[in-house]
Design an enzyme around this catalytic site. Sequence first.
Site, PDB file in Angstrom:
ATOM      1  N   PRO A   1      -3.093   0.075  19.199  1.00  0.00           N
ATOM      2  CA  PRO A   1      -2.908  -0.459  17.838  1.00  0.00           C
ATOM      3  C   PRO A   1      -3.130   0.562  16.722  1.00  0.00           C
ATOM      4  CG  PRO A   1      -4.988  -1.193  18.734  1.00  0.00           C
ATOM      5  CD  PRO A   1      -4.279  -0.463  19.852  1.00  0.00           C
TER       6      PRO A   1
ATOM      7  N   LYS B   1       1.992  -0.404  15.256  1.00  0.00           N
ATOM      8  CA  LYS B   1       3.422  -0.390  15.556  1.00  0.00           C
ATOM      9  C   LYS B   1       3.922  -1.576  16.370  1.00  0.00           C
ATOM     10  CE  LYS B   1       4.429   3.294  13.379  1.00  0.00           C
ATOM     11  NZ  LYS B   1       5.265   3.160  12.161  1.00  0.00           N
TER      12      LYS B   1
ATOM     13  N   TYR C   1      -9.127   4.838   8.112  1.00  0.00           N
ATOM     14  CA  TYR C   1      -9.257   5.217   9.527  1.00  0.00           C
ATOM     15  C   TYR C   1     -10.417   6.206   9.600  1.00  0.00           C
ATOM     16  CZ  TYR C   1      -4.635   3.237  10.608  1.00  0.00           C
ATOM     17  OH  TYR C   1      -3.562   2.393  10.802  1.00  0.00           O
TER      18      TYR C   1
ATOM     19  N   TYR D   1       4.221   6.858  10.186  1.00  0.00           N
ATOM     20  CA  TYR D   1       3.422   5.669   9.883  1.00  0.00           C
ATOM     21  C   TYR D   1       4.250   4.613   9.141  1.00  0.00           C
ATOM     22  CZ  TYR D   1      -0.820   2.998   8.916  1.00  0.00           C
ATOM     23  OH  TYR D   1      -1.782   2.007   8.884  1.00  0.00           O
TER      24      TYR D   1
ATOM     25  N   HIS E   1       0.837  -1.199   0.000  1.00  0.00           N
ATOM     26  CA  HIS E   1       0.000   0.000   0.000  1.00  0.00           C
ATOM     27  C   HIS E   1       0.874   1.252   0.000  1.00  0.00           C
ATOM     28  CE1 HIS E   1      -3.887  -1.907   1.823  1.00  0.00           C
ATOM     29  NE2 HIS E   1      -3.442  -2.566   0.762  1.00  0.00           N
TER      30      HIS E   1
HETATM   31  C1  PHB Z   1      -4.692  -4.573  10.936  1.00  0.00           C
HETATM   32  O1  PHB Z   1      -4.745  -4.770   9.701  1.00  0.00           O
HETATM   33  O2  PHB Z   1      -4.899  -5.483  11.760  1.00  0.00           O
HETATM   34  C2  PHB Z   1      -4.383  -3.181  11.443  1.00  0.00           C
HETATM   35  C3  PHB Z   1      -4.069  -2.182  10.537  1.00  0.00           C
HETATM   36  C4  PHB Z   1      -3.762  -0.908  11.006  1.00  0.00           C
HETATM   37  C5  PHB Z   1      -3.801  -0.655  12.367  1.00  0.00           C
HETATM   38  C6  PHB Z   1      -4.113  -1.668  13.276  1.00  0.00           C
HETATM   39  C7  PHB Z   1      -4.414  -2.935  12.807  1.00  0.00           C
HETATM   40  O3  PHB Z   1      -3.539   0.609  12.824  1.00  0.00           O
END
Ligand code: PHB
Length: 393
Positions: A296, A300, A203, A387, A78
């Site tokens: 989460p 990270k 998000y 990120y 990505h």
């Molecule tokens: C996930 O794909 O499990 C995932 C992706 C981004 C995050 C947390 C979990 O910030």
Amino acid sequence: MGLTVETRTQVGIIGAGPAGLVLAHLLRQRGIDCVVLERQSRSYVEARIRAGVLEHGTVDLLTSLGLADRLHRERMVHHGIELLFERSAHRIPLTELAGHEISIYGQHEVVKDLIAAWDGPLHFSVSSVALSSLDSAPVVSYVDSSGVPQVLRCDVIAGCDGFHGVSRASIPPSVLRVYQRDYPHAWLGILAQAPPSSEELIYAHSSRGFALHSMRSPTVTRMYLQVRPDEDLSLWPDERIWSELRARLDRSESTWSLADGPILERSVAAMRSFVVSPMRYGRLFLAGDAAHIVPPTGAKGLNLAVADVKVLADALSSFYATGDSAGLDAYSSTCLQRVWRVQHFSWWMTSMLHPTGDDPFDLALQLAQLRYVTSSRAAATSLAENYVGFPFP
Ligand code: PHB
Ligand code: APR
């Protein structure tokens, strides 16, 4: 009187999660002997569903170890993420702004690859693990899967046994400084047999709460909903989960829709920020979740664990090659530099994206931050470089 079996190694590794397994491979690459002790079974460890974003540094390190063949075949690369707020979608072009992509690949897949490629001593289903003589000649006592008492003598112990492990608990509390922040929310996560409805991660900040749309493959979607810390999962039948996800991921562009399907796994995970300092006590070195926990939101956890064990492996390599202990002596301070940068970023993302519902001032701050980070190239670049991850030490 049962016979106790004594063995010896250079590095005793407690825990076969990402930290312990990556460390084992790094030490093997450097010609350093180690033994890995894991209290769960192999099948349990390999089935544990966790997050799925790998930083480029993590991918590069696994590639350098020859452990990334399946990762390179199956990962999803990505180049951006989407921030959705006030029903309006805004893309953060990660690669354009920060020069690196992210890889979507389940962390349990990483663990499977690391175990499959490991041909050294790795003992699953051990019990009664106890650490002693940490300031001189460390000893790990345990009972193996056959019930035989074992004593493992080491030069060094790597505590890679996660937040609930025995390693941090073996350090006198008076020695440790503990930093902790608990958040007023948790994440309800699902794994669904449904094609992702977006090519990139979403998000979403909404008046109903946070939601995250992620994925594992072209046919499996991974999604999360902000819920209360004490949320009762039984109050969330499939229909409610999908309805709430649709509501929170809704946007003014009416062309978008959320594909659903059978839910394969579901869980509620609390959110906390946690750090212990120092990450070392005598000849015990803490790494990964044993030393720190991040919410989460910044994806990270695994990446920070890998950064820790890279520092530890390099320091041990120097120590065994030249007797120079400078790297080991600086281990904790070196790791904590990155830990606190990642802690701040994870706290910042969490604070920006999770409405608390009862404070208009907080909501106004969140929207101001979201508007800024999606309209200022400088602000978006700051998010992007955190990120995608900074180069390993
Ligand atoms: C996930 O794909 O499990 C995932 C992706 C981004 C995050 C947390 C979990 O910030
Ligand atoms: N003895 C042996 N093994 C133990 C003990 C013990 N007393 N206590 C815990 N363990 C094992 C656990 O069963 C687990 O397999 O240690 C391992 C720790 O692994 P993780 O919890 O995954 O922690 P870590 O390796 O630091 O991974 C960090 O990776 O899985 C992702 O996002 C997750 O943040 C986490 C990150």
